[in-house]
Design an enzyme around this catalytic site. Structure first.
Site, PDB file in Angstrom:
ATOM      1  N   ARG A   1       0.804  -1.227   0.000  1.00  0.00           N
ATOM      2  CA  ARG A   1       0.000   0.000   0.000  1.00  0.00           C
ATOM      3  C   ARG A   1       0.833   1.272   0.000  1.00  0.00           C
ATOM      4  O   ARG A   1       0.604   2.181  -0.808  1.00  0.00           O
ATOM      5  CB  ARG A   1      -0.924   0.042   1.239  1.00  0.00           C
ATOM      6  CG  ARG A   1      -2.177  -0.761   1.108  1.00  0.00           C
ATOM      7  CD  ARG A   1      -2.548  -1.366   2.434  1.00  0.00           C
ATOM      8  NE  ARG A   1      -1.584  -2.404   2.734  1.00  0.00           N
ATOM      9  CZ  ARG A   1      -1.704  -3.663   2.275  1.00  0.00           C
ATOM     10  NH1 ARG A   1      -2.744  -4.014   1.586  1.00  0.00           N
ATOM     11  NH2 ARG A   1      -0.765  -4.561   2.547  1.00  0.00           N
ATOM     12  N   THR A   2       1.776   1.361   0.911  1.00  0.00           N
ATOM     13  CA  THR A   2       2.454   2.654   1.098  1.00  0.00           C
ATOM     14  C   THR A   2       3.289   2.996  -0.126  1.00  0.00           C
ATOM     15  O   THR A   2       3.216   4.112  -0.651  1.00  0.00           O
ATOM     16  CB  THR A   2       3.333   2.602   2.362  1.00  0.00           C
ATOM     17  OG1 THR A   2       2.549   2.075   3.436  1.00  0.00           O
ATOM     18  CG2 THR A   2       3.842   3.984   2.720  1.00  0.00           C
TER      19      THR A   2
ATOM     20  N   LYS B   1      26.157  -3.080   0.659  1.00  0.00           N
ATOM     21  CA  LYS B   1      27.634  -2.984   0.693  1.00  0.00           C
ATOM     22  C   LYS B   1      28.119  -2.227   1.922  1.00  0.00           C
ATOM     23  O   LYS B   1      29.306  -1.945   2.040  1.00  0.00           O
ATOM     24  CB  LYS B   1      28.123  -2.251  -0.563  1.00  0.00           C
ATOM     25  CG  LYS B   1      27.694  -2.866  -1.870  1.00  0.00           C
ATOM     26  CD  LYS B   1      28.162  -1.978  -3.024  1.00  0.00           C
ATOM     27  CE  LYS B   1      27.334  -2.233  -4.267  1.00  0.00           C
ATOM     28  NZ  LYS B   1      27.465  -1.138  -5.236  1.00  0.00           N
TER      29      LYS B   1
ATOM     30  N   ARG C   1      11.001   3.823   3.756  1.00  0.00           N
ATOM     31  CA  ARG C   1      10.613   2.845   4.789  1.00  0.00           C
ATOM     32  C   ARG C   1      11.868   2.118   5.225  1.00  0.00           C
ATOM     33  O   ARG C   1      12.671   1.676   4.386  1.00  0.00           O
ATOM     34  CB  ARG C   1       9.584   1.850   4.273  1.00  0.00           C
ATOM     35  CG  ARG C   1       9.365   0.685   5.254  1.00  0.00           C
ATOM     36  CD  ARG C   1       8.181  -0.143   4.910  1.00  0.00           C
ATOM     37  NE  ARG C   1       6.944   0.605   5.119  1.00  0.00           N
ATOM     38  CZ  ARG C   1       5.722   0.080   4.998  1.00  0.00           C
ATOM     39  NH1 ARG C   1       5.587  -1.186   4.677  1.00  0.00           N
ATOM     40  NH2 ARG C   1       4.658   0.817   5.202  1.00  0.00           N
TER      41      ARG C   1
ATOM     42  N   HIS D   1       4.492   5.543  11.716  1.00  0.00           N
ATOM     43  CA  HIS D   1       4.036   5.492  10.325  1.00  0.00           C
ATOM     44  C   HIS D   1       3.091   6.684  10.157  1.00  0.00           C
ATOM     45  O   HIS D   1       1.866   6.523  10.065  1.00  0.00           O
ATOM     46  CB  HIS D   1       3.327   4.161  10.085  1.00  0.00           C
ATOM     47  CG  HIS D   1       3.137   3.792   8.640  1.00  0.00           C
ATOM     48  ND1 HIS D   1       3.334   4.681   7.590  1.00  0.00           N
ATOM     49  CD2 HIS D   1       2.730   2.618   8.073  1.00  0.00           C
ATOM     50  CE1 HIS D   1       3.065   4.065   6.450  1.00  0.00           C
ATOM     51  NE2 HIS D   1       2.710   2.820   6.706  1.00  0.00           N
TER      52      HIS D   1
END
Ligand code: CP
Length: 309
Positions: A55-56, A85, A106, A134
Site C-alpha cells: 500500500r504505502t 555494501k 521505509r 508510520h
C-alpha cells in the site's frame, strides 16, 4: 501557519495543518476523478523501501504519477541498494537527494527517517520506521475516521492486536491526541501491550485511555475498531511470545453483531487471520476504503511539499 517540509513523526502536525491536508485530500479525489494533473511535472520522487510494502509504496508512487511527476524506486533497498555494501543511511540520502525532489523512505530501524531528515536538503517522508512510527498511515486513518464517522472530537477508538510492535497505532495515538476528548481502548494480549512512552504521552496530554482484555466490553460503545496484525517479523526467535499473542482477537460476525450501526472496522492492512473475510461484505468494514484514502492523502502531501501550497 505551519509549513510542511520533512514528514517524520505524527506529533509534528497541528490541527490547522491537518485541516489543510484534509481539504487538499478532498481536492485530490476530484483530481483522480478527472484523470490526474500535471502540477508536479518534471518533479521526481525517490521511494527507498528497506522493508516490504504494498500500500504505502504503490500509493505514494501512484500519487506522484497522478500529479504528473516521475518516480525512481528501489523496492528492496536492504538487498538491492548500496546498503548491502555497508553504505550508511546518511550517505545514501545525501546521494539520492541529488537525484530527487522528495524521498519516501521505509526502514526497519526506528528513528531511521529522523536520521535521514537531519542530512537531507529535500523533504524526507517517513513511510514506516521499524516499530517506531508510520505518520502518513495515521493521516489517512484520521481522514478515514472523519469521512466515515463525520467527526474526530469525542471519538471512541478501540485499538486491537499487536500494540507493542505496531507503528500505525503509535502514530494514530499521537494524532488522536490533537482532537478534543478522544477515548482510546487498548485491547491486546499481555505480551504485546501498548508501550509506556505512548501511555505517558497520552496522560500528559489529558487523553483518556484504558487497557481492556475483553474485546466485547468495548465493541458496543466504540465508533472505530482499529484491528492490527500480530507482526511475526518483529518477534525474531521469541516464538513462544508470538504464540501467546496470535489468534486472541478475531473480528468476525459475532463482533459485528455487537457493534453500533454507525461504527466501522479499520485495519492498516495487510491482514492475516485477524479479520474473517466474511466481514468484508458488511458496510461497516472500512479497511479497503481506508487503503484507497491513502492515495488522496499522499497526493495531498506531495502537492503541499512540492507544489507550493
Ligand atoms: N499499511 C501499510 O503500511 O501497508 P504496506 O506495508 O503494504 O505499505
Amino acid at each position: 501557519m505551519s509549513r510542511l517540509f520533512h514528514v517524520v513523526e505524527a506529533q509534528q502536525f497541528d490541527p490547522e495543518l491537518l485541516t489543510r491536508i484534509f481539504q487538499m485530500a478532498g481536492e485530490m479525489e476530484q483530481v483522480v476523478q478527472h484523470y490526474g494533473s500535471n502540477i508536479l511535472s518534471r518533479r521526481v520522487m525517490a521511494s527507498l523501501f528497506y522493508e516490504p510494502s504494498t500500500r504505502t509504496r504503490l500509493s505514494f508512487e501512484s500519487a506522484m504519477i497522478r500529479l504528473g511527476g516521475d518516480v525512481i524506486t528501489t523496492e528492496n533497498a536492504r538487498e538491492f541498494s548500496s546498503a548491502a555494501k555497508g553504505e550508511t543511511i546518511q550517505d545514501s540520502i545525501r546521494v539520492v537527494a541529488g537525484y530527487a525532489d522528495v524521498i519516501v523512505m521505509r526502514h526497519y530501524q526506528s528513528g531511521a527517517s529522523k536520521a535521514a531528515s537531519e542530512v537531507s536538503p529535500v523533504p524526507v517522508i517517513n513511510a514506516g520506521d521499524g516499530a517506531g512510527q508510520h505518520p502518513t498511515q495515521a493521516l489517512l486513518d484520521i481522514y478515514t475516521i472523519q469521512r466515515e464517522i463525520g467527526h474526530l472530537d469525542g471519538i471512541k477508538v478501540a485499538m486491537v492486536g499487536d500494540l507493542a510492535n505496531g507503528r500505525t497505532v503509535r502514530s494514530l495515538c499521537y494524532l488522536l491526541s490533537k482532537f478534543k476528548d478522544p477515548v482510546i481502548y487498548f485491547v491486546s494480549p499481555p505480551v504485546v501491550r501498548m508501550k509506556d512512552d505512548i501511555k505517558e504521552y497520552l496522560t500528559r496530554h489529558g487523553v483518556m485511555f484504558q487497557e481492556v482484555e475483553d474485546l466485547y466490553d468495548v465493541t458496543p460503545i466504540v465508533d472505530v475498531i482499529y484491528q492490527t496484525r500480530i507482526q511475526r517479523e518483529r518477534f525474531g526467535d521469541r516464538i513462544a511470545e508470538y504464540d501467546q499473542a496470535r489468534g486472541k482477537y478475531i473480528i468476525d460476525k459475532s463482533v459485528l453483531d455487537t457493534m453500533q450501526d454507525h461504527a466501522v472496522i479499520m485495519h492498516p492492512l495487510p491482514r492475516v487471520d485477524e479479520i474473517d473475510p466474511a466481514v468484508d461484505q458488511d458496510p461497516r468494514a472500512a479497511y479497503f476504503r481506508q487503503a484507497h484514502n491513502g492515495l488522496y492523502v499522499r497526493m495531498a502531501l506531495l502537492r503541499m511539499l512540492l507544489g507550493g501550497r
